[in-house]
Design an enzyme around this catalytic site. Structure first.
Site, PDB file in Angstrom:
ATOM      1  N   LYS A 125      33.706  18.841  37.018  1.00 44.27           N
ATOM      2  CA  LYS A 125      34.457  19.875  36.291  1.00 44.27           C
ATOM      3  C   LYS A 125      35.321  19.183  35.257  1.00 44.27           C
ATOM      4  O   LYS A 125      35.685  18.016  35.422  1.00 44.27           O
ATOM      5  CB  LYS A 125      35.362  20.659  37.247  1.00 44.27           C
ATOM      6  N   ASP A 165      33.429  27.726  31.193  1.00 44.34           N
ATOM      7  CA  ASP A 165      34.195  28.304  32.309  1.00 44.34           C
ATOM      8  C   ASP A 165      35.284  29.149  31.629  1.00 44.34           C
ATOM      9  O   ASP A 165      35.107  29.544  30.459  1.00 44.34           O
ATOM     10  CB  ASP A 165      34.782  27.203  33.214  1.00 44.34           C
TER      11      ASP A 165
HETATM   12  P1  NDP Z   1      36.441  34.096  30.912  1.00 44.93           P
HETATM   13  O1  NDP Z   1      37.381  33.235  30.194  1.00 44.93           O
HETATM   14  O2  NDP Z   1      35.252  34.651  30.202  1.00 44.93           O
HETATM   15  O3  NDP Z   1      37.197  35.338  31.574  1.00 44.93           O
HETATM   16  C1  NDP Z   1      38.247  35.164  32.453  1.00 44.93           C
HETATM   17  C2  NDP Z   1      38.873  36.508  32.753  1.00 44.93           C
HETATM   18  O4  NDP Z   1      39.841  36.355  33.774  1.00 44.93           O
HETATM   19  C3  NDP Z   1      39.600  37.095  31.548  1.00 44.93           C
HETATM   20  O5  NDP Z   1      39.545  38.497  31.626  1.00 44.93           O
HETATM   21  C4  NDP Z   1      41.029  36.587  31.750  1.00 44.93           C
HETATM   22  O6  NDP Z   1      42.011  37.405  31.140  1.00 44.93           O
HETATM   23  C5  NDP Z   1      41.154  36.632  33.254  1.00 44.93           C
HETATM   24  N1  NDP Z   1      42.054  35.569  33.733  1.00 44.93           N
HETATM   25  C6  NDP Z   1      41.929  34.240  33.548  1.00 44.93           C
HETATM   26  N2  NDP Z   1      42.955  33.581  34.086  1.00 44.93           N
HETATM   27  C7  NDP Z   1      43.744  34.518  34.639  1.00 44.93           C
HETATM   28  C8  NDP Z   1      44.943  34.465  35.343  1.00 44.93           C
HETATM   29  N3  NDP Z   1      45.548  33.286  35.619  1.00 44.93           N
HETATM   30  N4  NDP Z   1      45.481  35.645  35.773  1.00 44.93           N
HETATM   31  C9  NDP Z   1      44.867  36.830  35.501  1.00 44.93           C
HETATM   32  N5  NDP Z   1      43.714  36.925  34.830  1.00 44.93           N
HETATM   33  C10 NDP Z   1      43.164  35.796  34.404  1.00 44.93           C
HETATM   34  O7  NDP Z   1      35.959  33.264  32.193  1.00 44.93           O
HETATM   35  P2  NDP Z   1      34.701  33.484  33.137  1.00 44.93           P
HETATM   36  O8  NDP Z   1      34.390  34.931  33.255  1.00 44.93           O
HETATM   37  O9  NDP Z   1      33.655  32.546  32.710  1.00 44.93           O
HETATM   38  O10 NDP Z   1      35.264  32.942  34.533  1.00 44.93           O
HETATM   39  C11 NDP Z   1      35.895  33.784  35.491  1.00 44.93           C
HETATM   40  C12 NDP Z   1      35.851  33.121  36.846  1.00 44.93           C
HETATM   41  O11 NDP Z   1      34.482  32.894  37.230  1.00 44.93           O
HETATM   42  C13 NDP Z   1      36.527  31.755  36.934  1.00 44.93           C
HETATM   43  O12 NDP Z   1      37.055  31.595  38.235  1.00 44.93           O
HETATM   44  C14 NDP Z   1      35.359  30.790  36.758  1.00 44.93           C
HETATM   45  O13 NDP Z   1      35.637  29.527  37.317  1.00 44.93           O
HETATM   46  C15 NDP Z   1      34.285  31.519  37.544  1.00 44.93           C
HETATM   47  N6  NDP Z   1      32.904  31.166  37.248  1.00 44.93           N
HETATM   48  C16 NDP Z   1      32.418  31.210  35.966  1.00 44.93           C
HETATM   49  C17 NDP Z   1      31.105  30.921  35.726  1.00 44.93           C
HETATM   50  C18 NDP Z   1      30.495  31.042  34.389  1.00 44.93           C
HETATM   51  O14 NDP Z   1      29.269  30.878  34.273  1.00 44.93           O
HETATM   52  N7  NDP Z   1      31.244  31.350  33.327  1.00 44.93           N
HETATM   53  C19 NDP Z   1      30.191  30.486  36.816  1.00 44.93           C
HETATM   54  C20 NDP Z   1      30.793  30.567  38.134  1.00 44.93           C
HETATM   55  C21 NDP Z   1      32.105  30.868  38.305  1.00 44.93           C
HETATM   56  P3  NDP Z   1      42.261  37.343  29.532  1.00 44.93           P
HETATM   57  O15 NDP Z   1      41.096  38.078  28.942  1.00 44.93           O
HETATM   58  O16 NDP Z   1      43.548  38.018  29.346  1.00 44.93           O
HETATM   59  O17 NDP Z   1      42.267  35.899  29.177  1.00 44.93           O
HETATM   60  O1  2IT Z   2      31.951  27.417  38.052  1.00 45.02           O
HETATM   61  C1  2IT Z   2      30.810  27.335  37.594  1.00 45.02           C
HETATM   62  O2  2IT Z   2      29.805  27.286  38.325  1.00 45.02           O
HETATM   63  C2  2IT Z   2      30.643  27.315  36.134  1.00 45.02           C
HETATM   64  N1  2IT Z   2      31.623  27.442  35.412  1.00 45.02           N
HETATM   65  C3  2IT Z   2      29.279  27.106  35.536  1.00 45.02           C
HETATM   66  C4  2IT Z   2      28.938  25.657  35.483  1.00 45.02           C
HETATM   67  C5  2IT Z   2      27.664  25.325  34.750  1.00 45.02           C
HETATM   68  O3  2IT Z   2      27.414  24.116  34.645  1.00 45.02           O
HETATM   69  O4  2IT Z   2      26.928  26.203  34.306  1.00 45.02           O
END
Ligand code: NDP
Ligand code: 2IT
Length: 446
Positions: A125, A165
């Site tokens: 990460k 992420d």
């Molecule tokens: P994004 O940046 O696209 O979206 C994050 C969302 O969560 C936004 O709506 C954001 O609000 C909100 N958010 C972030 N931090 C906080 C906080 N501290 N308090 C309240 N709301 C918060 O990220 P992702 O959708 O990619 O990721 C979301 C989660 O999924 C994370 O935990 C990530 O690690 C996990 N994840 C992501 C993957 C991926 O492929 N992208 C894969 C597997 C897991 P705002 O819009 O106001 O910023």
């Molecule tokens: O938490 C996760 O699994 C991710 N943010 C995606 C990682 C990746 O390499 O696609």
């Protein structure tokens, strides 16, 4: 004290002030008791001690200039945690809360998640405490270029393959890839989450959210049930939340909440495909606030600073961030009759919440299983890049579906084998651990 307690104590003392890392390690190791009782070789090889120590950690300064010529600097990270199963693989997070403990928790989780995907992927990460909010496009580009100028020393298609992420989406991957390519003088698969027009896999943006819902449908099917007609709460409004919501709607469920860092919207009529399209445009293109939703869709309400868990639902999908669903929230969800909780985010439920769900015997899936679809399609992107070709959307979708089903079966059969049928936490942690630990033993003391 036993082996597990000894190692945990060591981690708590040696890596003090990293509470999220402690939380992630404790959850995994507490699941391993029945395995370690049967298999003393893991202790003989000191696997737990070696697993909590990342292979390598890079911390570096990222200097950049804003549009008014003012100088800024941030801290950049890459934690290459474990490559027993394949090249390091995992996302980059740009968020002001990023610090070493957060990177280590996410890297540690990634090792186990990636082991479950069935693909040859190690775990890593990275990211920065850079806050993309309110920055112009050129500022984002300059930051990404400066970040990559240092990161590029440590990555490569067979070494370490970053992706997105929180705060890192297709725009940032574009700028990062542009700089990587320039410095490495190679066009290769070193980053995933690229646009399909220049090397990305179709369905990568959707993969985490879609995979989460496929996994939830597998869970419901074990009880002869489906998402049809289910009231669903979703938190977050980013990449994972949007595509989870899209897939729930397509499966006949009703999404009644979403949230962002400002607060939560509650739409009792349901966020349908048209309303979701508005959210996607508003969040991804205009980079606006979710609170604007209620100006447009008047029967919905906005609740500043709140999360969705007080809204009654059958299924809850936390898709925003770590520790966003507490023991108190779990008690309210259970009182309101929740039947399934599946984690789209990494570690969104606190240990108290997880314990409450397990005690209640509802369907509960940890993120390292339920959100593995994103990194799985990243793995498929690596394969497509390595063969200099691409698969159709249908082909990628079929592979994603079968990977999620395989993860589900593997976890369920492991949980049964260890006397805890339906315990997805224990099943996921033991199945992933055995794969990584056995590879570490095979590869000797390094
Ligand atoms: P994004 O940046 O696209 O979206 C994050 C969302 O969560 C936004 O709506 C954001 O609000 C909100 N958010 C972030 N931090 C906080 C906080 N501290 N308090 C309240 N709301 C918060 O990220 P992702 O959708 O990619 O990721 C979301 C989660 O999924 C994370 O935990 C990530 O690690 C996990 N994840 C992501 C993957 C991926 O492929 N992208 C894969 C597997 C897991 P705002 O819009 O106001 O910023
Ligand atoms: O938490 C996760 O699994 C991710 N943010 C995606 C990682 C990746 O390499 O696609």
């Amino acid at each position: 004290m036993g082996y597990i307690e000894d190692v945990l104590q060591h981690v708590y003392e040696r890596d003090a002030a990293q509470p999220e890392f402690h939380q992630a390690v404790t959850e995994v190791f507490e699941s391993l008791r029945p395995l370690l009782d049967r298999q003393p070789r893991y202790q003989q090889h000191r696997i737990l001690e070696r697993m909590v120590e990342p292979d390598r950690i890079m911390i570096f300064r990222v200097g950049w200039m804003d549009d008014r010529g003012r100088v800024h600097y941030n801290r950049g990270y890459r934690v290459q945690f474990n490559n027993a199963l394949g090249p390091y693989k995992g996302g980059l997070r740009f968020h002001p809360t990023v610090y070493l403990g957060l990177m280590k928790f996410l890297g540690f989780e990634q090792v186990f998640k990636n082991a479950l995907t069935t693909l040859p992927l190690g775990g890593a990460k990275g990211g920065s405490d850079f806050d993309p909010k309110g920055k112009s496009d050129t500022e984002i580009m300059h930051f990404c270029q400066s970040f990559m100028t240092e990161l590029c020393r440590y990555i490569g298609p067979d070494t370490d393959v970053p992706a997105g992420d929180i705060g890192v989406g297709v725009r940032e991957i574009g700028y990062l890839f542009g700089q990587y390519k320039r410095l490495a003088n190679e066009f290769n698969g070193t980053l995933t989450g690229k646009k399909p027009g220049w090397g990305g896999s179709l369905l990568r943006p959707e993969a985490t959210g879609y995979g989460l819902i496929y996994f939830a449908e597998e869970m419901l099917a074990t009880r002869g049930d489906s998402l049809q007609g289910k009231i669903c709460t979703v938190s977050g409004a980013g990449s994972v939340a949007q595509h989870a919501a899209e897939r729930i709607i397509r499966s006949g469920g009703k999404v009644v909440t979403m949230s962002d860092s400002g607060g939560m919207i509650h739409d009792p009529d349901g966020i349908d495909a048209e309303k979701l399209a508005w959210i996607m445009e508003h969040k991804n293109v205009e980079r606006g606030r979710l609170s604007d939703y209620v100006e447009r869709f008047r029967r919905a309400t906005y609740h500043e600073g709140q999360r969705p868990w007080s809204v009654p639902c059958h299924c809850a999908f936390p898709c925003a961030t770590q520790n966003e669903l507490t023991g108190g929230d779990a008690a309210v969800l259970l009182k309101n009759g929740v039947q399934l909780v599946a984690e789209g985010a990494n570690m969104p439920c606190t240990p108290e919440a997880v314990e409450a769900f397990l005690q209640a015997g509802i369907l509960y899936a940890p993120g390292k299983a339920a959100n593995a679809g994103g990194v799985a399609v990243s793995g498929l992107e690596m394969s497509q890049n390595a063969m200099h070709g691409s698969w159709t959307r249908e082909e990628v979708e079929a592979r994603l579906r079968s990977i999620m089903a395989e993860i589900h079966n593997n976890i369920r059969s492991t949980a049964e084998e260890y006397g805890k049928p339906g315990h997805y936490v224990l099943g996921a942690n033991i199945a992933a651990f055995v794969k990584v630990a056995d590879a570490m033993i095979d590869q000797g003391v390094v």
